[in-house]
Design an enzyme around this catalytic site. Structure first.
Site, PDB file in Angstrom:
ATOM      1  CD  GLU A 291       7.427 -53.608 -14.571  1.00 55.55           C
ATOM      2  OE1 GLU A 291       7.621 -52.451 -14.285  1.00 55.55           O
ATOM      3  OE2 GLU A 291       6.503 -54.415 -14.641  1.00 55.55           O
ATOM      4  CG  ASP A 292      11.551 -52.702 -17.762  1.00 56.29           C
ATOM      5  OD1 ASP A 292      10.711 -52.187 -16.890  1.00 56.29           O
ATOM      6  OD2 ASP A 292      12.666 -53.192 -17.609  1.00 56.29           O
TER       7      ASP A 292
ATOM      8  CG  HIS B 215      13.780 -61.148 -16.702  1.00 58.20           C
ATOM      9  ND1 HIS B 215      15.020 -61.356 -17.698  1.00 58.20           N
ATOM     10  CD2 HIS B 215      14.025 -60.283 -15.972  1.00 58.20           C
ATOM     11  CE1 HIS B 215      15.744 -60.548 -17.042  1.00 58.20           C
ATOM     12  NE2 HIS B 215      15.320 -59.874 -16.162  1.00 58.20           N
TER      13      HIS B 215
END
Length: 785
Positions: free
Chosen positions: A121-122, A117
């Site tokens: 994003e990272d 998840h």
């Protein structure tokens, strides 16, 4: 320490205290301890997913374990070199989230989403790469969670509201997005104490308490909700949390024998009633729920009567009512405490029987008893997650979980999203939708409508259909015509009367309680108001150009839009119409040569009976009446000498009210009650608020009470004598009536607004109490803005 949310008794017969690891099944609990210990150095070595694989294999032997290992390997490599706030490798976080979901026996796509998840994003991994390796479902779920996380890091309220909009849209497509997000937030809350900055911890805790805990409750995940609330409470109110936990520890030691005795007694009663397979357990309220009840009822800890509760699990639905009969036959029932959520389940699917009884010994103690089947208990604890769980080693097919992808309340949130014009307005309306205790009402055809407590016929109309709400003109409750602001009760039959061309009234917003109704009303009112502003602004601008004798065509006005920071001509007209922009300013920008020297603003002269000067008032002359009419000096603290003060006509503040001042250019300070809805219009300019209070010492020295106007809202029988009754009752209460207005008159009732001169809030309350006791008065309350 027993797992939280568990109803089992410890060896001493006392319910285990809820703690930070409290809301999960045994497998998840064990996994959470393995990957998130309080000593992070143990995890600095090689971290693997074999514990997760082992847990999944126990409930889903046919699941693709290699796929789980591959997702873990991708996530581990992507997060390589990243650390958590406690110093652990970052991969421990997605692994912990997956373990939480495995504790709920969720399907493999949910677990893969949990592991991956944070990759988009990272890290450098893209959604297309995930789609190639793990398929469309996992890629879309990860993308849904990622969109939420990007904005979650922002502390601005508008960003938070926009984040919540995205959450609603994502979970409307697949509720598993919310399940992963809740597990993500749960693990973050468990490790929140490692965050150094206090303001950041409290911001995250407040967001959790306001949004994620209610969402967990709405999808029936009671254990997750309880833990999120307790962890947030510990950050926001650490002293209150410590005090309540200390009290619970003390009571746990004092009442060990009593709890075990009651548990055995309930078990015996069920066996004597012919119930064979019965499990009885004791539990205690969580610290946050205790504190919330203390605040709501304004009582001390010692005054709470249902700290301890008992749960009875039986085999079948019919057995629930047999057990209820046995309990009611043995103990005196507490009136008003019985609730049947089996025949009328909550919106999240919760089913149970709740009742309150009084023990004959010891000390006539009051307890709560919950009765449900094991299947109902599973749904009560795990909610929507129970529907996604593997059954008999295989996941439910798409026809099963798909039915739960868009619950009714999610559809309601989508309609609010469509009707709300701004993100922060959407957040406000959805909070109304999330925080609710229910009443159940029926349409004339027998359709059951669930509404929050305090709902009105207008809320009912919008719950049936938005167009019915818009066209609503009246309502019959149980066959009797009643005001639209009437508060509905359980079991009411509601018939909505509509009219072609009907439209929402702006006054409805004052009494509706559902977010859906408020959003639709605001949308209509805003559209009507914008049109009015647009017409007025266009006319004012045309007049300004005409007075200067210059061309005011749209071709001349359009070049001014950029300078005036307006997106379109319509927005310019609206800004002029609502006085945010002066028509003369537009003329000056269009024709710079017409600019005039600015003039000093004129002070608005005081109005007799309305404006006064802050400061102590002189002592009245001997023989003065019991109160003086308004118009003298106003005894307020927090203002300098000579400041003009104006009491707001929207809320009519009285001594005894909690008040706030609002600075207005040229008018001094306007005083409102702190609950006045008008204050919402000043939310964007908090610098205008002043902290003021009544100068009670000055009032005491003066020896008399200044008479102020209080407004009362009445619902009375439509009888010739009712106005005389109102007048006489007000007079008997040592008050004088200064204004009366009949705002609505129907065949059998009328709605009346009455302005009375009173000394303070207590005096107004005595007048309201007298009116409530008078013949022909159906309802009497203080009118609110």
């Amino acid at each position: 320490m027993a797992q939280a949310g568990s109803d089992n008794l410890s060896s001493a017969g006392i319910p285990a205290q809820i703690d930070a690891q409290a809301a999960l099944p045994p497998a998840t609990q064990e996994g959470a301890v393995t990957i998130a210990p309080t000593r992070p150095e143990k995890l600095r070595g090689d971290v693997n997913c074999e514990r997760l694989v082992h847990v999944v294999r126990e409930y889903a032997p046919g699941a693709d374990m290699d796929l789980i290992r591959r997702a873990f390997a991708v996530a581990k490599k992507a997060h390589e070199g990243q650390l958590r706030d406690n110093g652990d490798p970052y991969i421990t976080h997605p692994l912990a989230v997956a373990m939480i979901l495995a504790g709920f026996r969720l399907d493999v796509p949910s677990l893969l989403t949990a592991l991956l998840h944070d990759t988009i994003e990272d890290t450098g991994i893209t959604q297309d790469e995930l789609r190639k390796q793990f398929g469309d479902t996992v890629a879309d779920l990860v993308d849904g969670v990622t969109k939420l996380t990007r904005l979650e890091l922002q502390s601005d309220r508008t960003k938070q509201a926009e984040n919540f909009r995205k959450l609603v849209l994502a979970m409307s497509k697949d509720i598993r997005v919310l399940l992963v997000k809740l597990a993500d937030r749960l693990h973050n809350m468990r490790t929140l104490h490692f965050v150094e900055r206090t303001d950041r911890r409290q911001r995250i805790a407040r967001e959790t308490l306001d949004i994620y805990a209610p969402l967990a409750e709405r999808i029936g995940m009671d254990r997750v909700k309880t833990e999120l609330q307790n962890l947030s409470f510990a950050q926001l109110e650490p002293e209150a949390d410590a005090t309540i936990r200390a009290r619970l520890n003390y009571l746990r030691g004092q009442g060990a024998d009593v709890i075990e005795e009651v548990r055995r007694e309930l078990l015996r009663l069920c066996h004597e009633a012919g119930l064979k397979n019965v499990h009885v357990s004791g539990r205690e309220k969580s610290p946050y729920s205790i504190w919330e009840k203390m605040q709501r009822r304004n009582v001390a800890f010692e005054q709470l009567s249902d700290i301890m509760a008992f749960r009875v699990l039986v085999d079948a639905r019919e057995d629930c009512y047999m057990a209820l009969g046995a309990v009611h036959a043995a103990y005196p029932v507490i009136a008003g405490r019985f609730k049947d959520y089996i025949s009328t389940p909550k919106a999240n699917g919760y089913q149970s029987l709740h009742t309150g009884v009084t023990l004959r010994s010891p000390r006539n103690q009051k307890i709560e008893v919950q009765i449900r089947t094991s299947a109902m208990h599973d749904v009560a604890e795990n909610g929507v997650a129970a529907h996604w769980a593997y059954k008999d080693g295989t996941a439910e097919d798409e026809s099963g979980p798909a039915a739960f992808r868009r619950p009714r309340w999610v559809q309601d949130l989508l309609e609010i999203l469509e009707a709300s014009s701004a993100p922060d307005e959407f957040l406000e309306n959805t909070k109304l939708e999330l925080y609710q205790d229910q009443v159940f009402c029926f349409s004339p055809k027998g359709q059951l409508i669930s509404l929050p407590r305090g709902a009105t016929p207008v809320d009912f109309a919008y719950a049936v259909h938005s167009q019915i709400g818009d066209a609503c003109v009246g309502a019959k409750i149980n066959g009797r015509l009643m005001p639209l602001r009437h508060e509905l009760q359980n079991g009411d039959q509601v018939e909505i009367m509509t009219a072609r061309g009907g439209a929402p009234s702006p006054s409805w917003e004052r009494f509706v309680v559902t977010g859906k109704a408020r959003a639709r009303i605001r949308r209509y009112v805003a559209a009507q108001q914008r049109q009015t502003y647009l017409d007025n602004g266009r006319a004012a601008l045309a007049k300004a150009f005409r007075q200067e004798g210059v061309d005011g065509s749209e071709k001349v006005i359009e070049p001014t839009l950029k300078t005036l920071k307006q997106a379109s001509l319509q927005d310019l007209y609206v800004a002029i119409g609502n006085n945010n922009l002066s028509a003369r300013d537009v003329v000056s920008v269009a024709y710079p040569e017409l600019r005039r020297a600015s003039r000093a603003p004129r002070m608005v002269p005081g109005l007799p009976g309305v404006l006064g000067t802050a400061g102590p008032r002189p002592r009245s002359a001997p023989g003065a009446a019991s109160g003086r009419r308004s118009g003298g000096a106003i005894p307020l603290l927090g203002l300098g000498p000579g400041v003009a003060v104006h009491f707001a006509a929207c809320c009519h503040p009285l001594p005894g009210d909690r008040i706030v001042g609002v600075v207005a250019t040229g008018r001094g300070v306007t005083v409102h009650t702190r609950t006045c809805q008008t204050l919402e219009s000043f939310a964007a300019t908090p610098e205008r608020f002043l902290d003021v209070d009544w100068d009670y010492d000055a009032m005491s020295r003066a020896g008399v009470g200044e008479l102020r106007v209080g407004r009362i809202s009445l619902v009375a029988d439509n009888e010739p004598s009712v106005l005389a009754t109102v007048t006489n009752t007000v007079s008997k209460c040592d008050a004088s009536m200064v204004n009366l207005k009949i705002v609505n008159r129907q065949l059998d009732f009328m709605e009346i607004l009455v302005d009375v001169e009173v000394r303070d809030l207590r005096h107004l309350s005595s007048v309201i109490a007298g009116l409530r006791a008078a013949s022909g008065i159906v309802q009497a309350d203080r009118a609110r803005s």
